[in-house]
Motif scaffolding. Structure first.
Motif, PDB file in Angstrom:
ATOM      1  N   GLU A 121      31.122  53.464  43.428  1.00  7.33           N
ATOM      2  CA  GLU A 121      31.774  52.457  44.265  1.00  7.33           C
ATOM      3  C   GLU A 121      33.172  52.103  43.771  1.00  7.33           C
ATOM      4  N   TRP A 122      33.333  51.974  42.478  1.00 10.85           N
ATOM      5  CA  TRP A 122      34.605  51.556  41.889  1.00 10.85           C
ATOM      6  C   TRP A 122      35.142  52.644  40.979  1.00 10.85           C
ATOM      7  N   ARG A 123      36.479  52.656  40.811  1.00 14.04           N
ATOM      8  CA  ARG A 123      37.081  53.686  39.971  1.00 14.04           C
ATOM      9  C   ARG A 123      38.068  53.157  38.937  1.00 14.04           C
ATOM     10  N   ASP A 124      38.655  52.013  39.167  1.00 13.83           N
ATOM     11  CA  ASP A 124      39.699  51.534  38.262  1.00 13.83           C
ATOM     12  C   ASP A 124      39.670  50.010  38.236  1.00 13.83           C
ATOM     13  N   TYR A 125      40.267  49.445  37.195  1.00 15.71           N
ATOM     14  CA  TYR A 125      40.367  47.990  37.110  1.00 15.71           C
ATOM     15  C   TYR A 125      41.685  47.607  36.456  1.00 15.71           C
ATOM     16  N   GLY A 126      42.056  46.358  36.614  1.00 19.42           N
ATOM     17  CA  GLY A 126      43.245  45.806  35.977  1.00 19.42           C
ATOM     18  C   GLY A 126      42.976  44.365  35.594  1.00 19.42           C
ATOM     19  N   MET A 127      43.619  43.913  34.533  1.00 18.06           N
ATOM     20  CA  MET A 127      43.447  42.530  34.089  1.00 18.06           C
ATOM     21  C   MET A 127      44.814  41.870  33.976  1.00 18.06           C
ATOM     22  N   SER A 128      44.860  40.610  34.385  1.00 23.08           N
ATOM     23  CA  SER A 128      46.067  39.791  34.262  1.00 23.08           C
ATOM     24  C   SER A 128      45.680  38.476  33.608  1.00 23.08           C
ATOM     25  N   HIS A 129      46.445  38.085  32.621  1.00 22.06           N
ATOM     26  CA  HIS A 129      46.219  36.812  31.939  1.00 22.06           C
ATOM     27  C   HIS A 129      47.475  35.977  32.119  1.00 22.06           C
ATOM     28  N   LEU A 130      47.394  34.995  32.998  1.00 23.96           N
ATOM     29  CA  LEU A 130      48.540  34.167  33.339  1.00 23.96           C
ATOM     30  C   LEU A 130      48.359  32.766  32.772  1.00 23.96           C
ATOM     31  N   ARG A 131      49.272  31.887  33.083  1.00 28.22           N
ATOM     32  CA  ARG A 131      49.241  30.532  32.538  1.00 28.22           C
ATOM     33  C   ARG A 131      48.037  29.731  33.027  1.00 28.22           C
ATOM     34  N   GLU A 132      47.682  29.844  34.297  1.00 28.28           N
ATOM     35  CA  GLU A 132      46.597  29.035  34.855  1.00 28.28           C
ATOM     36  C   GLU A 132      45.384  29.830  35.292  1.00 28.28           C
ATOM     37  N   VAL A 133      45.476  31.157  35.285  1.00 28.90           N
ATOM     38  CA  VAL A 133      44.377  31.970  35.797  1.00 28.90           C
ATOM     39  C   VAL A 133      44.311  33.303  35.048  1.00 28.90           C
ATOM     40  N   ALA A 134      43.089  33.779  34.839  1.00 28.61           N
ATOM     41  CA  ALA A 134      42.849  35.134  34.341  1.00 28.61           C
ATOM     42  C   ALA A 134      42.175  35.889  35.485  1.00 28.61           C
ATOM     43  N   ILE A 135      42.646  37.110  35.747  1.00 24.51           N
ATOM     44  CA  ILE A 135      42.158  37.877  36.892  1.00 24.51           C
ATOM     45  C   ILE A 135      41.695  39.255  36.434  1.00 24.51           C
ATOM     46  N   PHE A 136      40.505  39.639  36.874  1.00 26.76           N
ATOM     47  CA  PHE A 136      39.983  40.988  36.685  1.00 26.76           C
ATOM     48  C   PHE A 136      39.924  41.604  38.073  1.00 26.76           C
ATOM     49  N   SER A 137      40.783  42.583  38.338  1.00 21.98           N
ATOM     50  CA  SER A 137      40.862  43.210  39.661  1.00 21.98           C
ATOM     51  C   SER A 137      40.133  44.547  39.637  1.00 21.98           C
ATOM     52  N   VAL A 138      39.411  44.839  40.714  1.00 19.37           N
ATOM     53  CA  VAL A 138      38.634  46.068  40.832  1.00 19.37           C
ATOM     54  C   VAL A 138      39.209  46.902  41.965  1.00 19.37           C
ATOM     55  N   PHE A 139      39.389  48.207  41.708  1.00 16.44           N
ATOM     56  CA  PHE A 139      39.995  49.110  42.686  1.00 16.44           C
ATOM     57  C   PHE A 139      39.059  50.268  42.989  1.00 16.44           C
ATOM     58  N   ARG A 140      39.105  50.732  44.222  1.00  9.65           N
ATOM     59  CA  ARG A 140      38.399  51.973  44.577  1.00  9.65           C
ATOM     60  C   ARG A 140      39.281  53.161  44.197  1.00  9.65           C
ATOM     61  N   ARG A 141      40.565  53.036  44.450  1.00  5.57           N
ATOM     62  CA  ARG A 141      41.551  54.029  44.025  1.00  5.57           C
ATOM     63  C   ARG A 141      42.694  53.279  43.356  1.00  5.57           C
ATOM     64  N   THR A 142      43.412  53.953  42.498  1.00  4.09           N
ATOM     65  CA  THR A 142      44.434  53.287  41.697  1.00  4.09           C
ATOM     66  C   THR A 142      45.563  52.721  42.542  1.00  4.09           C
ATOM     67  N   ALA A 143      45.967  53.395  43.598  1.00  3.98           N
ATOM     68  CA  ALA A 143      47.143  52.990  44.367  1.00  3.98           C
ATOM     69  C   ALA A 143      46.852  51.967  45.458  1.00  3.98           C
ATOM     70  N   GLU A 144      45.624  51.478  45.546  1.00  6.79           N
ATOM     71  CA  GLU A 144      45.268  50.539  46.600  1.00  6.79           C
ATOM     72  C   GLU A 144      45.396  49.093  46.143  1.00  6.79           C
ATOM     73  N   HIS A 145      45.177  48.211  47.106  1.00  3.49           N
ATOM     74  CA  HIS A 145      45.008  46.799  46.787  1.00  3.49           C
ATOM     75  C   HIS A 145      43.617  46.640  46.188  1.00  3.49           C
ATOM     76  N   PRO A 146      43.401  45.617  45.386  1.00  6.86           N
ATOM     77  CA  PRO A 146      42.068  45.474  44.784  1.00  6.86           C
ATOM     78  C   PRO A 146      40.989  45.179  45.826  1.00  6.86           C
ATOM     79  N   LEU A 147      39.817  45.780  45.611  1.00  7.18           N
ATOM     80  CA  LEU A 147      38.666  45.484  46.470  1.00  7.18           C
ATOM     81  C   LEU A 147      38.193  44.061  46.232  1.00  7.18           C
TER      82      LEU A 147
END
Length: 111
Positions: free
Chosen positions: A37-63
């Protein structure tokens, strides 16, 4: 030398996932990768929020985005799962409960 030390103390705080939180998220991620179902992920650690994004393909918007916003822990809950269209699928203070909305995607009918 003094200038460098002063600038380190003035650095903004960042929200990050704790090791136990990451273990839960990466456990789910591994199961979804094994299911294809999933192939890639990205993490962002910002001042007010931490985000774990899940992608089906690398070049897409996160699922899905799994967000941690500690300021909301007394109101709506600090964890949220957000779909591709921006809709909040589940929100709460217990990460395991919030991630269950994504685990349902693993259950498929067997014929």
């Amino acid at each position: 030398m003094t200038f460098q030390l002063a600038s380190q103390f003035n650095a903004p705080d960042q929200v990050a996932f704790h090791r136990t939180e990451l273990n839960m998220i990466l456990g789910l991620y591994g199961r979804m990768v094994a299911a294809g179902e999933w192939r890639d992920y990205g993490m962002s650690h910002l001042r007010e929020v931490a985000i774990f994004s899940v992608f089906r393909r690398t070049a897409e918007h996160p699922l899905y985005k799994i967000e941690k916003r500690p300021k909301l822990r007394l109101k709506q809950g600090q964890y949220a799962v957000i779909g591709m269209d921006g809709q909040i699928l589940k929100r709460g203070n217990d990460l395991r409960q919030v991630l269950r909305v994504l685990e349902r995607k693993l259950i498929r009918a067997v014929e």
